[in-house]
Design an enzyme around this catalytic site. Structure first.
Site: not given
Ligand SMILES: [Zn+2]
Length: 863
Positions: A266, A268, A300-301, A304
């Site tokens: 999806g 990175m 989500h990224e 991170h």
């Molecule tokens: Zn992830």
């Protein structure tokens, strides 16, 4: 012979010996338009705490030109088996490696793509798990962090983006040079480079004195579809939310998001330079579920950047924690961030993440969340539903267990303590114990070191006045599938019980009780003496991770009134429960179909609608009694057409039903409607028959023999893009002829020239559930070829083939027998074996479900 593998033991030994200071990496991409190889020069400075010791550095390259260690030239024979041996290290070392590295078309390493629209070349890197070594020599393990300085030579006029802000290029010939500033200390797998004539849109995140430059990039051929404003909006909400909850400012100098072609995952989380699949730039109408999913990926990224990039797992056994945290973070941010367009994100989480986790956790390959990752091959097949979805579900349960405030306090301490470093699970649990005052050892053992799902069932008795006499929650730990690692155990669950009354067809929650469930039976005295409600829903609000069953009376009400729940979350939980029962053979496929036909009309959550559509199709293709299957498909197709015609013009539901009709149309009338929509002789008010929908319609017409090569070529003429080429390849492979199947097979299995995306499209077209006879000869061919595929193709490419071409449509004992014979004789490597065993489990489950559906059919006839 390590091949391209690296064991945890080797990594540990190397980390004990070395400290890496910095890399200077020069890449000459002047050759990008021709392809082939590019010159890569790495100078790395590192210390060794045992002078005289030997070690090695990783590199995957067709040619090494020069190796110089501490001023001394080493024989290039030191490069073998994807490593360069480094003998006799000094306390302080400088190593220079000059190599020719290869562009790839598999989405691993430095991917090279030529856009058919403008003929231009586009590059990007993808390094997780171990592919930075395909671009420059490095110590490829997450705990050997260093500062990276990239110097890139590329064609003049290109855009070059990396982890550090893009400098002004130097030089004025055919090529220019971009000299980036050093990064902070980060791991190799989150370094990145994106280069080509990409176009960018810019903004900034501002908060007091803080100003973070933001960029969003894509290819020029997608620019007209790039809704950068919407992307910036979600990104800024994420910055606000995460900075506050993590109490730590965004750690990098800028934040670019690059939509890149033929991307395998999806997205990175490269530090400050996130890459995303460019299907997220929507060139045709999509439903709101697609926007929600894109926003979730963006968040989500972003999460991170702290959890994963600033603080990084020491080794890949904690990959689950990295992914689970980001997956939990995306949902909690969408649920709570001011201005969020998707505050119902926990419904989506229940609908998608939980379903994925429950499926994965019942495969023979299931494993504890804390998996044993002994080497790189282990981790590459571990990006699974346990790592992402079960882990995130269990994290949600942990938050319910310690409380959200304590959870974030612990996380804040963790970031401050370990910034720019590496950690293990115990570091996070320790911080959470300090913040919450709870001992998490027993919790961690029960949830993280075991496999499998518990089942929660209500046990209640009701007296003649309709009052509850006794109420208990029963917990079971079903045996794990044969071959699974770990043990089935009962666990402590923090759950809510929802009580619902039925009023004028609406199911309204009248009470909610939260409690700890532990052991095989937990009595709930709070419910004794109360009027029995219409529906009792265990695990309401989806706090815990468990399969939930309804009591008989509640099931009857839900079956009739599923659409009556006012909130989307209990509806999603009931849909999930019904689907789970169908998979387990406790609800016949034909009954699940009936539930979908009656309940979907009132389901407003488009994500749930689309999931149920997929599940019904799978139930009919795989779980229905073959003797009845055609009747079920006919009923589903009729229902899809009726729903499509009745849907509100221009709505997401209308588009979803159009796609579903295109997946199942079978009568002359239905197929004629698809053809008419395609050639413009039929019209449905509000339905935009745009580029993507046209390909969806054509795909079904090709699979049913109503669209020939000329029709496919004509469609490709209208859409001369990379996506068009993929769709055309899929349509060709879908045609119901022996020649089409043979050609598709030859292109994928007997040749290795297809790109990752075209290969994926061919496989999807090849596998058609209603072409079982035509596909029958390929079961034997599959088992004859699969080991060779595994041994000769890259990880991504071989995984597509092993999973995608498994004869999953042949739901027969003979398929299981052929698989078992192969497993017994082929001696497959563990990672290959795992993929085939998982595919086999799908057929085994389908056979059982078919038996249940057959029995239900016999009962109906008996009436
Ligand atoms: Zn992830």
């Amino acid at each position: 012979m390590p091949g391209t593998n690296l064991t945890r033991e080797e990594a540990r030994t190397r980390a004990d010996l070395l400290h890496v200071d910095a890399y200077d990496i020069e890449l000459d991409l002047g050759s990008a338009r021709e392809g082939g190889t590019f010159r890569s020069t790495t100078v790395v400075r590192f210390s060794a705490n045992t002078p005289g010791a030997a070690s090695f550095i990783d590199l995957v390259a067709p040619n090494v030109e020069e190796i110089v260690l501490n001023g001394e030239r080493l024989d290039t024979a030191n490069f073998a088996d994807s490593r360069i041996a480094l003998p006799n290290l000094a306390a302080e070392n400088e190593l220079r490696v000059v190599a020719d590295c290869a562009y790839t078309n598999t989405g691993e390493g430095l991917h090279r793509f030529v856009d058919p629209v403008d003929g231009e070349t586009y590059l990007y890197t993808q390094f997780e798990v171990p592919d930075a070594r395909r671009v420059f020599a490095n110590f490829e393990q997450p705990d050997l962090k260093a500062a990276f300085t990239f110097t890139v030579t590329a064609p003049t006029g290109w855009v070059v983006v990396s982890n550090s802000p893009t400098p002004t290029p130097e030089g004025d010939g055919d090529v220019q040079v971009w000299k980036f500033e050093p990064t902070g200390r980060i791991s190799t797998y989150i370094t990145a480079l994106v280069a080509g004539p990409y176009v960018g849109v810019f903004d900034a995140y501002e908060n007091g004195d803080q100003k973070v430059p933001l960029g969003v990039y894509c290819r020029p051929s997608l620019r007209e579809f790039l809704d950068a404003e919407a992307i910036f909006e979600v990104t800024k909400q994420g910055f606000d939310y995460f900075q506050e909850k993590f109490d730590y400012p965004y750690p990098f100098a800028k934040y670019d998001q690059l939509f890149v072609p033929e991307f395998n995952a999806g997205a990175m989380e490269n530090a400050g330079a996130v890459t995303l699949r460019d299907q997220y730039v929507f060139r045709s109408k999509v439903t709101d579920a697609a926007y929600e999913s894109r926003a979730a990926t963006i968040l989500h990224e972003l999460a991170h950047m702290w959890f994963g990039d600033l603080v990084t797992m020491e080794w890949w056994n904690d990959l689950w924690l990295n992914e689970s945290f980001a997956t939990f973070a995306e949902a909690v941010c969408q649920a709570e961030a001011p201005g969020s367009k998707w505050p119902h994100s926990w419904t989506t989480f229940a609908n998608q993440m939980k379903t994925w986790a429950y499926r994965q956790d019942q495969l023979p390959s299931t494993h504890p969340i804390m998996a044993e990752i002994n080497d790189l091959e282990d981790v590459q097949v571990n990006f699974d539903g346990i790592t992402y979805a079960k882990g995130a579900s269990v994290l949600k349960q942990l938050v319910a267990y310690v409380g959200q405030d304590a959870f974030f306090q612990g996380v804040q301490a963790y970031f401050k303590r370990h910034a720019w470093g590496n950690t293990r699970l115990s570091d996070l649990l320790g911080a959470l114990e300090e913040a919450s005052g709870r001992d998490l050892k027993a919790w961690s053992k029960a949830w993280l070191e075991t496999a499998g799902i518990n089942v929660l069932r209500p046990a209640l008795t009701v007296n003649t006045d309709g009052e509850i006499e006794s109420f208990a929650v029963l917990q079971e730990a079903p045996a794990l599938p044969a071959g699974a690692k770990g043990q089935a155990v009962l666990r402590p669950h923090r759950i809510a019980i929802g009580l619902y009354e039925l009023t004028d067809g609406a199911l309204v929650r009248t009470d909610r009780i939260e409690l700890d469930v532990d052991g095989p039976r937990t009595d709930v005295p709070q419910l004794v003496g109360r009027h029995r409600p219409a529906v009792v829903l265990l695990n309401d609000d989806d706090l815990s991770y468990a399969k939930v069953r309804l009591d008989e009376d509640s099931l009857a009400v839900v079956t009739e009134h599923l659409g009556g729940f006012a909130d989307s979350l209990p509806r999603a939980l009931c849909w999930a429960s019904a689907w789970d029962m169908t998979r387990d053979g406790e609800l016949a496929a034909r009954d699940y179909l009936a539930l979908a036909v009656s309940g979907l009309g009132r389901e407003s959550d488009i994500g749930v609608v689309q999931s149920v559509h997929r599940q019904v199709k799978l139930a009919l293709d795989a779980y229905a009694d073959p003797a009845w299957r055609e009747q079920g498909l006919a009923r589903w197709a009729e229902n899809a057409e009726a729903q499509l015609r009745a849907a509100e013009p221009g709505s997401d539901h209308q588009l979803a039903w159009a796609r579903t009709l295109a997946s199942v149309a079978r009568t002359d009338g239905q197929l004629g409607l698809l053809a008419g929509l395609l050639d413009g002789t039929a019209e449905l008010k509000g339905l935009a028959v745009d580029t993507e929908l046209r390909w969806t319609l054509l795909g079904r017409l090709a699979a049913t023999g109503r669209a020939d090569e000329a029709a496919i070529a004509a469609e490709l003429e209208r859409d001369r893009t990379a996506a068009g080429q993929e769709h055309a390849a899929s349509c060709r492979a879908a045609r119901p002829t022996a020649d089409a199947k043979a050609q598709a097979w030859a292109d994928v299995v007997e040749s290795d020239t297809l790109t990752n995306y075209v290969q994926d499209a061919v496989i999807a077209g090849f596998q058609q559930a209603d072409q079982r006879e035509l596909l029958a000869p390929y079961t034997a061919k599959y088992f004859a070829a699969v080991k060779g595929v595994w041994e000769t193709r890259s990880h991504e490419i071989s995984q597509q083939i092993i999973v995608g071409l498994y004869p999953a449509v042949q739901v027969e004992q003979a398929t299981l027998d052929a698989t078992d014979a192969w497993l017994a004789s082929a001696e497959p490597a563990p990672a290959l074996r795992r993929q085939v065993v998982e595919a086999r489990a799908g057929v085994e489950r389908a056979l059982k479900a078919q038996a249940a559906d057959r029995a239900a059919g016999a009962r109906e006839l008996g009436h």
